[in-house]
Motif scaffolding. Structure first.
Motif, short mmCIF file in Angstrom:
data_model
loop_
_atom_site.label_atom_id
_atom_site.label_comp_id
_atom_site.label_asym_id
_atom_site.label_seq_id
_atom_site.Cartn_x
_atom_site.Cartn_y
_atom_site.Cartn_z
N HIS A 1 29.16 10.57 11.37
CA HIS A 1 28.23 9.46 11.53
C HIS A 1 28.18 8.59 10.27
O HIS A 1 28.17 7.37 10.35
N LYS B 1 32.27 -4.08 7.41
CA LYS B 1 32.21 -5.28 8.24
C LYS B 1 31.01 -6.15 7.86
O LYS B 1 31.12 -7.37 7.81
N ILE C 1 29.09 -10.65 5.91
CA ILE C 1 27.89 -11.48 6.07
C ILE C 1 27.33 -11.85 4.69
O ILE C 1 26.91 -12.97 4.46
N LEU D 1 36.29 -12.89 3.08
CA LEU D 1 36.09 -13.94 4.08
C LEU D 1 35.82 -15.29 3.42
O LEU D 1 36.33 -16.33 3.85
N ALA E 1 43.36 -12.33 6.12
CA ALA E 1 42.02 -11.79 5.89
C ALA E 1 41.75 -10.63 6.85
O ALA E 1 41.23 -9.58 6.46
N ALA E 2 42.15 -10.82 8.12
CA ALA E 2 41.99 -9.74 9.11
C ALA E 2 42.75 -8.50 8.67
O ALA E 2 42.24 -7.38 8.75
N TYR F 1 40.72 -6.68 6.09
CA TYR F 1 39.59 -5.93 6.65
C TYR F 1 40.07 -4.71 7.43
O TYR F 1 39.51 -3.61 7.33
N LEU F 2 41.14 -4.89 8.24
CA LEU F 2 41.63 -3.76 9.03
C LEU F 2 42.15 -2.65 8.11
O LEU F 2 41.99 -1.46 8.40
N THR G 1 39.01 -0.81 6.88
CA THR G 1 38.36 0.03 7.89
C THR G 1 39.26 1.20 8.26
O THR G 1 38.78 2.31 8.47
N ASN H 1 37.08 -3.38 14.80
CA ASN H 1 37.19 -3.13 13.37
C ASN H 1 37.16 -4.38 12.51
O ASN H 1 37.29 -4.31 11.29
N LEU H 2 37.03 -5.55 13.15
CA LEU H 2 36.91 -6.78 12.37
C LEU H 2 35.44 -7.14 12.23
O LEU H 2 34.65 -6.86 13.13
N PRO H 3 35.07 -7.75 11.10
CA PRO H 3 33.68 -8.19 10.97
C PRO H 3 33.37 -9.25 12.03
O PRO H 3 34.18 -10.15 12.25
N LEU H 4 32.19 -9.13 12.65
CA LEU H 4 31.81 -10.08 13.69
C LEU H 4 31.76 -11.51 13.15
O LEU H 4 32.21 -12.45 13.80
N ILE H 5 31.24 -11.66 11.93
CA ILE H 5 31.11 -13.00 11.35
C ILE H 5 32.49 -13.61 11.15
O ILE H 5 32.69 -14.82 11.33
N PHE H 6 33.47 -12.77 10.83
CA PHE H 6 34.86 -13.21 10.71
C PHE H 6 35.34 -13.76 12.04
O PHE H 6 35.93 -14.84 12.13
N LEU I 1 33.61 -17.12 12.90
CA LEU I 1 34.10 -18.23 12.09
C LEU I 1 35.51 -18.64 12.51
O LEU I 1 35.84 -19.81 12.60
N TYR J 1 33.56 -8.83 20.27
CA TYR J 1 33.22 -7.71 19.38
C TYR J 1 32.43 -6.64 20.13
O TYR J 1 32.79 -5.47 20.13
N LEU K 1 23.97 -14.75 13.34
CA LEU K 1 25.22 -15.15 12.69
C LEU K 1 25.75 -16.48 13.20
O LEU K 1 26.50 -17.15 12.50
#
Lengths: 220, 270
Positions: free
Chosen positions: A148, A158, A162, A174, A194-195, A198-199, A202, B71-76, B79, B120, B184
């Motif tokens: 968890h 992720k 923000i 980002l 950028a993706a 992030y991938l 993660t 697995n990607l940020p939602l904000i990404f 945008l 997402y 967002l």
């Protein structure tokens, strides 16, 4: 296709600096989330009603408020109110305190999974409440909730995006991708890299958690 | 602390139509959340079934699709879609959006926002539903098959009703997350509660003739409170339903249960 590599080679410094800002942001926030989350979980299961109540309010408030709102309050809000808060402090505190609420809930469920008999046994051996926590309950609780906590870490990676988008002083991955995009207009290429960043993060977290799980996790 | 609770700093809430303005913005968030929830649940179920399908290419495609989006940020995602979505898609949305929705939802950018939320969240919900279906005993499907039920019938009458019911708490907490994530879309300039809050506290009061300045800190604390109340209510209702359902069916929790219902059952048991 060649443009894809062109964007990477020409803007590698920006993208990689953004990547490291993201990594640092996540690591600091993770530390805050674990410390505060453990404290709140302890409050929630303490044998004293008012403490339970305080922990409960913390969890409900921080879990149900959007992260973006927390960032507005902690940075722009405090600054307007005359508190000269630093962007890094505001960003990591918001992300850390937000995730702490989830960490607290996870640990609490882990504590419930520790048998009642163990707690009674520990108390009857003469260990006081903090020691029972420290030596008997928490070590087991942490090991039960490794999967968890792993998914919370991934969520945190992720959510760090923000923070980067709303605080200009924190140029994360980002944020840098948006800057590169505004100069090159190569949207697909820039966002592809950028993706990938992030991938990568993660995926790395997923593998690390799986390792930890295989070694330490208790399956009930 | 004095600053925070000073009544002068809360005066804005009752003057002009500030409160109404914020609530109108919040309604936009709730509407976006409702639309995104419906589509996420539908697509989430389809993706979960795709991933569980016996047809290899289908299950692999669905699996990769789910893993990438989740697995990607939602904000990404939001945008990116706002920048890269072809104009005809946005136009198609603009010319077909129902007229009764507020003005903020008429813009083509909203389509990018909702699409991002759905891409997402449907991926996340697909994983939750898949876990629910997999947590069922294998014998359930086999028994249904040996009774002569076809695969769609097995799903419809035996597997889904049990598997999905188990996953209600996890799904609801994801829907609460979705509700928070609607903020967002303010990043892509959709006029919802965050934007309304910024307008109120932007310091233009002197120009618009308003007498009372709305301090940013207090405005956003109020917005946070709106979300806390809504989401807390949502989680209470779902917990209530869950515990009642457990009692009615007399079932015990399976091996894969969300955190929420573990705690719900634990508090119920006390």
């Amino acid at each position: 296709m060649s443009e894809l590599w062109e964007v990477l080679s020409e803007h590698f410094p920006e993208l990689s600096s953004g990547f490291w800002v993201t990594v640092r942001l996540v690591l600091i926030s993770f530390a805050i989330a674990m410390v505060v989350g453990t404290a709140v979980a302890a409050l929630r299961i303490a044998p004293l009603r008012p403490l339970n109540w305080i922990g409960g309010v913390y969890v409900e408030v921080f879990r149900n408020t959007p992260l973006l709102v927390l960032l507005f309050i902690s940075f722009a809000g405090l600054r307007r109110a005359g508190v000269p808060i630093d962007a890094w402090v505001a960003g990591t505190a918001s992300l850390g305190l937000y995730t702490a609420a989830y960490v607290a809930e996870a640990l609490r469920s882990g504590v419930f999974a520790v048998g009642k008999g163990q707690i009674e046994a520990s108390l009857s051996l003469g260990l006081d409440y903090p020691r029972t926590m420290r030596y008997v309950i928490l070590p087991q609780a942490f090991r039960t909730v490794i999967p968890h906590l792993g998914s919370l870490t991934i969520a945190m990676i992720k959510n760090s995006a923000i923070v980067g988008v709303s605080l200009l002083a924190l140029p994360d991955l980002l944020h840098q991708a948006r800057l590169v995009n505004s100069r090159t207009f190569a949207t697909n290429e820039t966002f592809f890299w950028a993706a990938a960043g992030y991938l990568m993060l993660t995926l790395l977290a997923t593998v690390a958690v799986r390792r930890l799980e295989a070694r330490y996790a208790i399956h009930r | 602390m004095g600053y925070l609770f000073d009544p002068q700093n809360w005066e804005w809430l009752t003057t002009d139509n500030n409160l109404r303005f914020l609530l109108e913005g919040f309604l936009v968030n709730l509407q976006i959340a409702a639309i995104a929830m419906v589509f996420s649940l539908v697509f989430g179920l389809l993706l979960a079934l795709g991933r569980l399908a016996k047809l290899r290419p289908l299950s692999i495609t669905a699996g990769v699709w789910i893993d990438v989006w989740r697995n990607l940020p939602l904000i990404f995602i939001i945008l990116y879609l706002a920048l890269a979505l072809p104009a005809p898609w946005k136009d198609l949305y603009e010319s077909n959006v129902p007229g009764f929705l507020p003005e903020a939802l008429q813009s083509g950018r909203v389509f990018a926002g909702i699409l991002g939320l759905v891409l997402y969240n449907s991926a996340v919900i697909a994983e939750i539903m898949r876990a629910g279906i997999l947590s069922l005993d294998r014998g359930q499907g086999e028994a249904a098959a040996s009774l002569g039920l076809s695969y769609p019938q097995q799903l419809r009458y035996v597997i889904l009703p049990q598997g999905l019911r188990r996953m209600v708490p996890a799904t609801v907490s994801q829907l609460i997350t979705l509700n928070k994530d609607t903020t967002l879309v303010s990043i892509i300039a959709i006029q919802e509660v965050m934007r309304h809050g910024r307008i109120l506290s932007s310091g233009f009061a002197a120009f618009t003739g308003a007498d009372v300045q709305a301090p940013l800190l207090q405005v956003f604390i109020f917005i946070g409170a709106l979300f806390v109340v809504t989401n807390y209510a949502l989680s209470r209702v779902s917990r209530r339903l869950e515990v009642r359902e457990r009692k009615r069916t007399g079932g015990t929790a399976g091996p894969v249960i969300g955190l929420e219902d573990q705690t719900a059952l634990a508090t119920e048991a006390r």
